[in-house]
Design an enzyme around this catalytic site. Structure first.
Site, short mmCIF file in Angstrom:
data_model
loop_
_atom_site.label_atom_id
_atom_site.label_comp_id
_atom_site.label_asym_id
_atom_site.label_seq_id
_atom_site.Cartn_x
_atom_site.Cartn_y
_atom_site.Cartn_z
N ALA A 68 0.86 -1.20 0.00
CA ALA A 68 0.00 0.00 0.00
C ALA A 68 0.89 1.24 0.00
O ALA A 68 2.08 1.17 0.34
CB ALA A 68 -0.92 0.01 1.22
N ASP A 69 0.27 2.35 -0.36
CA ASP A 69 0.99 3.64 -0.34
C ASP A 69 0.74 4.38 0.97
O ASP A 69 1.60 5.14 1.42
CB ASP A 69 0.55 4.49 -1.54
CG ASP A 69 0.85 3.78 -2.84
OD1 ASP A 69 2.04 3.50 -3.08
OD2 ASP A 69 -0.09 3.45 -3.59
N GLU A 119 -5.95 -4.93 -8.50
CA GLU A 119 -5.73 -5.15 -7.06
C GLU A 119 -7.06 -5.16 -6.32
O GLU A 119 -7.30 -5.99 -5.44
CB GLU A 119 -4.80 -4.07 -6.50
CG GLU A 119 -3.37 -4.21 -7.02
CD GLU A 119 -2.46 -3.07 -6.63
OE1 GLU A 119 -1.23 -3.25 -6.71
OE2 GLU A 119 -2.94 -1.99 -6.26
N LYS A 164 4.64 4.13 5.59
CA LYS A 164 3.30 4.15 4.98
C LYS A 164 2.19 4.41 6.02
O LYS A 164 1.04 4.60 5.65
CB LYS A 164 3.01 2.81 4.28
CG LYS A 164 4.07 2.33 3.31
CD LYS A 164 4.11 3.16 2.06
CE LYS A 164 5.11 2.73 1.02
NZ LYS A 164 4.86 1.46 0.38
C1 5RP Z 1 0.55 -0.69 -6.80
C2 5RP Z 1 0.31 -0.51 -5.35
C3 5RP Z 1 1.44 -0.86 -4.42
O1 5RP Z 1 0.99 -1.79 -3.51
C4 5RP Z 1 1.89 0.40 -3.69
O2 5RP Z 1 2.23 1.38 -4.66
C5 5RP Z 1 3.07 0.13 -2.77
O3 5RP Z 1 4.20 -0.17 -3.52
P1 5RP Z 1 5.61 -0.48 -2.86
O4 5RP Z 1 5.50 -1.79 -2.15
O5 5RP Z 1 6.55 -0.52 -4.05
O6 5RP Z 1 5.96 0.66 -1.93
O7 5RP Z 1 -0.73 -0.11 -4.90
O8 5RP Z 1 -0.53 -0.22 -7.57
#
Ligand code: 5RP
EC number: 5.3.1.6
Length: 219
Positions: free
Chosen positions: A88-89, A108, A126
């Site tokens: 997730a972001d 997703e 995050k």
């Molecule tokens: C992709 C997503 C990813 O889960 C999100 O961007 C997190 O990425 P990362 O693990 O590289 O930090 O939603 O669409």
């Protein structure tokens, strides 16, 4: 010399590896997208003879799964999944998420909805109290980009077109800056009604069930 970035990378790896404990023998595993999930897929390869395969949320993850010899199955034939692992972001204390930084949000959200348990794997950067510092990704049908942009401005957001990015579904992404989201489920429901929006990168109506921050379980 180590730096903060090394810490983040370590936490992503720890989270990806810790998620393996949720994979049961014989499962079809829903697999998300991103750099944290890439560590999970690497770890899943060690168990590949104990699972039926994976349902993937992106071309990127599909390529890695196939490269490591993990069968990639179609969701329509796989049926309901027991487990979905994704990054997730942003993640708030209620396990509501912003996702879509990697533009894979639509698939997703579909795989998350098809899964009994959603295990979200993140590093501590995050974690937020209020969603919205990370711009909210919205996948749109290309011809609706400006229409959706105007609707976002009416709701106090600043839409920025992720120019040059085409999703796996042939659509475009708008990133919405400037929202501090007090009621993410209400905003997700409202945006879901707008013509031209395919998917909103708020995962609040169906939040994560379990969040792993590095190797640690979030309360
Ligand atoms: C992709 C997503 C990813 O889960 C999100 O961007 C997190 O990425 P990362 O693990 O590289 O930090 O939603 O669409």
């Amino acid at each position: 010399m180590s730096n903060a970035n090394d810490g983040t990378v370590n936490q992503k790896r720890q989270a990806g590896e810790a998620a393996i404990r949720y994979v049961e023998d014989g499962a079809i595993v829903g697999v998300g997208t991103g750099s944290t999930v890439a560590y999970f897929i690497d770890a899943l390869a060690d168990l590949k003879h104990r699972i039926q395969g994976a349902v993937s949320s992106s071309e990127q993850s599909t390529a890695q799964l196939k490269r490591l010899g993990i069968p990639v199955l179609d969701l329509n034939s796989a049926g309901p999944l027991t487990i979905y692992i994704d990054g997730a972001d942003e993640c708030d204390p209620c396990k509501r998420l912003i996702k879509g930084g990697g533009a894979a949000l639509t698939r997703e959200k579909i795989v998350a909805a098809a899964s009994e348990k959603f295990v979200c794997i993140i590093d501590s950067s995050k974690q937020v109290d209020l969603l919205g510092k990370f711009p909210v990704p919205i996948e749109v049908i290309p011809m609706a980009r400006s229409l959706v942009g105007r609707e976002i401005v009416k709701r106090g957001g600043q839409p920025v077109w992720r120019d040059g990015v085409v999703t796996d579904n042939g659509n475009w992404i708008i990133d919405v800056h400037g929202w501090r989201i007090a009621d993410p489920a209400a905003l997700e429901s409202e945006l879901n009604q707008l013509p031209g929006i395919v998917t909103v990168g708020l995962f609040a109506r169906r939040p994560a069930d379990v969040v792993l921050i590095g190797g640690q379980l979030m309360a």
